[in-house]
Design a protein around this motif. Structure first.
Motif, PDB file in Angstrom:
ATOM      1  N   ALA A 162      12.593  51.601  92.577  1.00  0.00           N
ATOM      2  CA  ALA A 162      12.867  51.175  93.945  1.00  0.00           C
ATOM      3  C   ALA A 162      13.313  49.721  93.980  1.00  0.00           C
ATOM      4  N   TRP A 163      12.705  48.887  93.157  1.00  0.00           N
ATOM      5  CA  TRP A 163      13.092  47.482  93.069  1.00  0.00           C
ATOM      6  C   TRP A 163      14.548  47.350  92.626  1.00  0.00           C
ATOM      7  N   GLY A 164      14.924  48.106  91.616  1.00  0.00           N
ATOM      8  CA  GLY A 164      16.301  48.037  91.128  1.00  0.00           C
ATOM      9  C   GLY A 164      17.305  48.517  92.156  1.00  0.00           C
ATOM     10  N   VAL A 165      17.002  49.639  92.790  1.00  0.00           N
ATOM     11  CA  VAL A 165      17.912  50.160  93.808  1.00  0.00           C
ATOM     12  C   VAL A 165      18.037  49.183  94.972  1.00  0.00           C
ATOM     13  N   ALA A 166      16.927  48.521  95.342  1.00  0.00           N
ATOM     14  CA  ALA A 166      16.965  47.549  96.432  1.00  0.00           C
ATOM     15  C   ALA A 166      17.896  46.386  96.092  1.00  0.00           C
ATOM     16  N   ILE A 167      17.846  45.937  94.833  1.00  0.00           N
ATOM     17  CA  ILE A 167      18.725  44.842  94.417  1.00  0.00           C
ATOM     18  C   ILE A 167      20.195  45.248  94.543  1.00  0.00           C
ATOM     19  N   VAL A 168      20.509  46.430  94.020  1.00  0.00           N
ATOM     20  CA  VAL A 168      21.891  46.891  94.068  1.00  0.00           C
ATOM     21  C   VAL A 168      22.339  47.118  95.514  1.00  0.00           C
ATOM     22  N   ALA A 169      21.451  47.704  96.317  1.00  0.00           N
ATOM     23  CA  ALA A 169      21.807  47.953  97.719  1.00  0.00           C
ATOM     24  C   ALA A 169      22.063  46.643  98.456  1.00  0.00           C
ATOM     25  N   LEU A 170      21.241  45.636  98.190  1.00  0.00           N
ATOM     26  CA  LEU A 170      21.445  44.333  98.822  1.00  0.00           C
ATOM     27  C   LEU A 170      22.781  43.725  98.392  1.00  0.00           C
ATOM     28  N   ALA A 171      23.100  43.868  97.111  1.00  0.00           N
ATOM     29  CA  ALA A 171      24.377  43.345  96.631  1.00  0.00           C
ATOM     30  C   ALA A 171      25.547  44.082  97.272  1.00  0.00           C
ATOM     31  N   GLU A 172      25.420  45.407  97.406  1.00  0.00           N
ATOM     32  CA  GLU A 172      26.479  46.187  98.053  1.00  0.00           C
ATOM     33  C   GLU A 172      26.653  45.753  99.516  1.00  0.00           C
ATOM     34  N   LEU A 173      25.542  45.523 100.189  1.00  0.00           N
ATOM     35  CA  LEU A 173      25.602  45.079 101.578  1.00  0.00           C
ATOM     36  C   LEU A 173      26.275  43.719 101.683  1.00  0.00           C
ATOM     37  N   ALA A 174      25.921  42.824 100.782  1.00  0.00           N
ATOM     38  CA  ALA A 174      26.518  41.494 100.793  1.00  0.00           C
ATOM     39  C   ALA A 174      28.018  41.573 100.525  1.00  0.00           C
ATOM     40  N   ARG A 175      28.399  42.431  99.581  1.00  0.00           N
ATOM     41  CA  ARG A 175      29.834  42.567  99.287  1.00  0.00           C
ATOM     42  C   ARG A 175      30.582  43.154 100.487  1.00  0.00           C
ATOM     43  N   THR A 176      29.994  44.146 101.124  1.00  0.00           N
ATOM     44  CA  THR A 176      30.636  44.739 102.300  1.00  0.00           C
ATOM     45  C   THR A 176      30.837  43.706 103.402  1.00  0.00           C
ATOM     46  N   ARG A 177      29.784  42.898 103.614  1.00  0.00           N
ATOM     47  CA  ARG A 177      29.891  41.859 104.634  1.00  0.00           C
ATOM     48  C   ARG A 177      30.944  40.836 104.272  1.00  0.00           C
ATOM     49  N   ARG A 178      31.008  40.494 103.002  1.00  0.00           N
ATOM     50  CA  ARG A 178      32.008  39.525 102.559  1.00  0.00           C
ATOM     51  C   ARG A 178      33.420  40.063 102.770  1.00  0.00           C
ATOM     52  N   GLU A 179      33.635  41.332 102.444  1.00  0.00           N
ATOM     53  CA  GLU A 179      34.952  41.925 102.659  1.00  0.00           C
ATOM     54  C   GLU A 179      35.309  41.970 104.142  1.00  0.00           C
ATOM     55  N   GLN A 180      34.288  42.212 104.975  1.00  0.00           N
ATOM     56  CA  GLN A 180      34.526  42.216 106.417  1.00  0.00           C
ATOM     57  C   GLN A 180      34.960  40.839 106.892  1.00  0.00           C
ATOM     58  N   TRP A 181      34.287  39.792 106.408  1.00  0.00           N
ATOM     59  CA  TRP A 181      34.690  38.432 106.772  1.00  0.00           C
ATOM     60  C   TRP A 181      36.110  38.136 106.294  1.00  0.00           C
ATOM     61  N   ALA A 182      36.449  38.613 105.097  1.00  0.00           N
ATOM     62  CA  ALA A 182      37.801  38.376 104.580  1.00  0.00           C
ATOM     63  C   ALA A 182      38.845  39.068 105.465  1.00  0.00           C
ATOM     64  N   ARG A 183      38.540  40.311 105.895  1.00  0.00           N
ATOM     65  CA  ARG A 183      39.474  41.004 106.788  1.00  0.00           C
ATOM     66  C   ARG A 183      39.623  40.279 108.115  1.00  0.00           C
TER      67      ARG A 183
END
Length: 401
Positions: A162-183
């Motif tokens: 669960a700890w590992g999945v949480a890390i990856v999920a947080l990174a995915e969320l951050a990347r999605t938000r970053r791409e949204q800001w770029a758009r």
């Protein structure tokens, strides 16, 4: 437009973190801070797990420094870093050293890989690390330090997963938000460019309409003056007087148009022309030898509609002076149920094929003006000869002028 206004969006630190320029720099400070935190935190964890895990030795500290030091390359080689931190973490755990901040190094490596677009590499490294931890905790622990260790509970494996999945999920969320800001930044920049293009087009259209009419009058009067210079000096003098008046008016209108390029928020120095200046157009046309008859009366209009209507009539009369053999034109104004303004400009022709120095953009400019207001322009030869321009513009009653 302010460059900062175009490129804004999202926290400034995040925008800098995502820039390609940042990827070319070495993150020394953050890496040193992480290394110090991992070493200090691992020492504290070792004191809390004295009887459960192996003591920290030189090899353990080397592994911790290597795992944290790899983060120095996380922007340049994120895939290498995520697998390297996973391997160092796995060796550290396999050697029986205390659980602790060593997982932070892998978390940061995983975060960097996903942010750089290497999702598969991050998920693969996470899967390998978890698989290695399961093997060590439930099978290989018998042959690995510390001696006398027992198998871990499967419940703890769920926590690790669960700890590992949480890390990856947080990174995915951050990347999605970053791409949204770029758009969003790209959309704002595109909107700014579109607004600038619209301003340039409007300026070009306005200058064309102002200059085309005046220069056509000047062209005709110059021809008259040259033809009568010897035979009728008085008439030539009248032509030159008309040229002077037309050029003065053109300079005034050009200055008014260029005033719009001043600091935003400054009020225009003179009101924009409208249909109330039709008598001036009639006088100018008369000086060019064209008799204009005005039929009907327009209602009070909003400034934008009033200006467009005036420029359409002006351009249509200019085209009569340039291209028609007729010396008589009619301008008819009508409005339907206070919703539509209709402008009809007729001449009796025939077309002369002469060119008075125009650019050929007159009809296109009229259509652009009408389309900007949601109206239409029809222009073409009439069945009985001559030429007709018919403009239909949405009518806005002048209430908030």
């Amino acid at each position: 437009m302010d460059e900062q206004g175009v490129s804004g969006g999202g926290p400034p630190w995040w925008n800098r973190w995502g820039d390609q320029e940042r990827a070319a720099r070495w993150p020394w400070r953050s890496t040193v801070l992480v290394t110090a935190f991992v070493l200090a935190g691992s020492n504290f964890a070792a004191r809390q797990q004295v009887d459960e895990r192996a003591d920290l030795d030189v090899f353990a500290r080397v592994l911790l420094v290597v795992a944290a030091g790899l983060l120095l390359w996380r922007h340049r080689h994120p895939v290498v870093v995520v697998f390297g931190t996973a391997a160092a973490t796995m060796l550290y755990l396999g050697a029986g050293y205390p659980y602790g901040p060593v997982f932070v190094t892998f978390a940061l490596g995983c975060f960097s890989a996903i942010a750089a677009g290497h999702r598969k590499a991050a998920w693969t490294a996470l899967g390998l690390l978890w698989t290695g931890h399961v093997l060590v905790a439930h099978w290989l622990y018998q042959w690995l330090p510390p001696s006398g260790d027992e198998a871990a509970s499967w419940g703890s494996e769920g926590v690790v997963a669960a700890w590992g999945v949480a890390i990856v999920a947080l990174a995915e969320l951050a990347r999605t938000r970053r791409e949204q800001w770029a758009r969003e930044r790209a959309e704002r920049a595109q909107a700014a460019r579109r607004r600038a293009d619209e301003v340039r087009l409007r300026m070009a259209r306005e200058l064309h309409d102002v200059l085309a009419h005046s220069i056509s009058v000047i062209n005709v009067q110059a021809g008259v003056g040259l033809a009568l210079l010897d035979s009728d000096p008085e008439q030539a003098r009248t032509a030159l007087t008309t040229i002077k008046a037309a050029s003065k008016e053109a300079l005034g209108e050009v200055r008014q148009v260029l005033d719009t390029l001043r600091t935003p928020g400054d009020a225009p120095r003179a009101p924009a022309p409208g249909l109330d200046r039709l008598p001036e157009l009639v006088e100018q046309a008369a000086s060019a030898g064209l008799t204009v008859e005005i039929e009907g009366r327009a209602p009070e209009l909003a400034p934008g509609t009033d200006l467009a209507a005036f420029r359409i009539v002006q351009e249509a009369l200019t085209n009569v002076v340039r291209h028609s053999g007729s010396r008589h034109a009619r301008v008819h104004l009508a409005h339907d149920d206070r919703t539509t303004l209709r402008l009809r400009i007729d001449d009796d022709g025939p077309a002369t094929g002469a060119d008075a120095g125009g650019s050929g953009n007159g009809l296109a400019g009229m259509r652009e003006r009408a389309a900007a207001l949601g109206g239409t322009i029809e222009a073409g030869p009439r069945r009985d000869g001559g030429f007709r321009v018919l403009a239909v513009l949405p009518l806005t009653v002048k209430e908030d002028r």
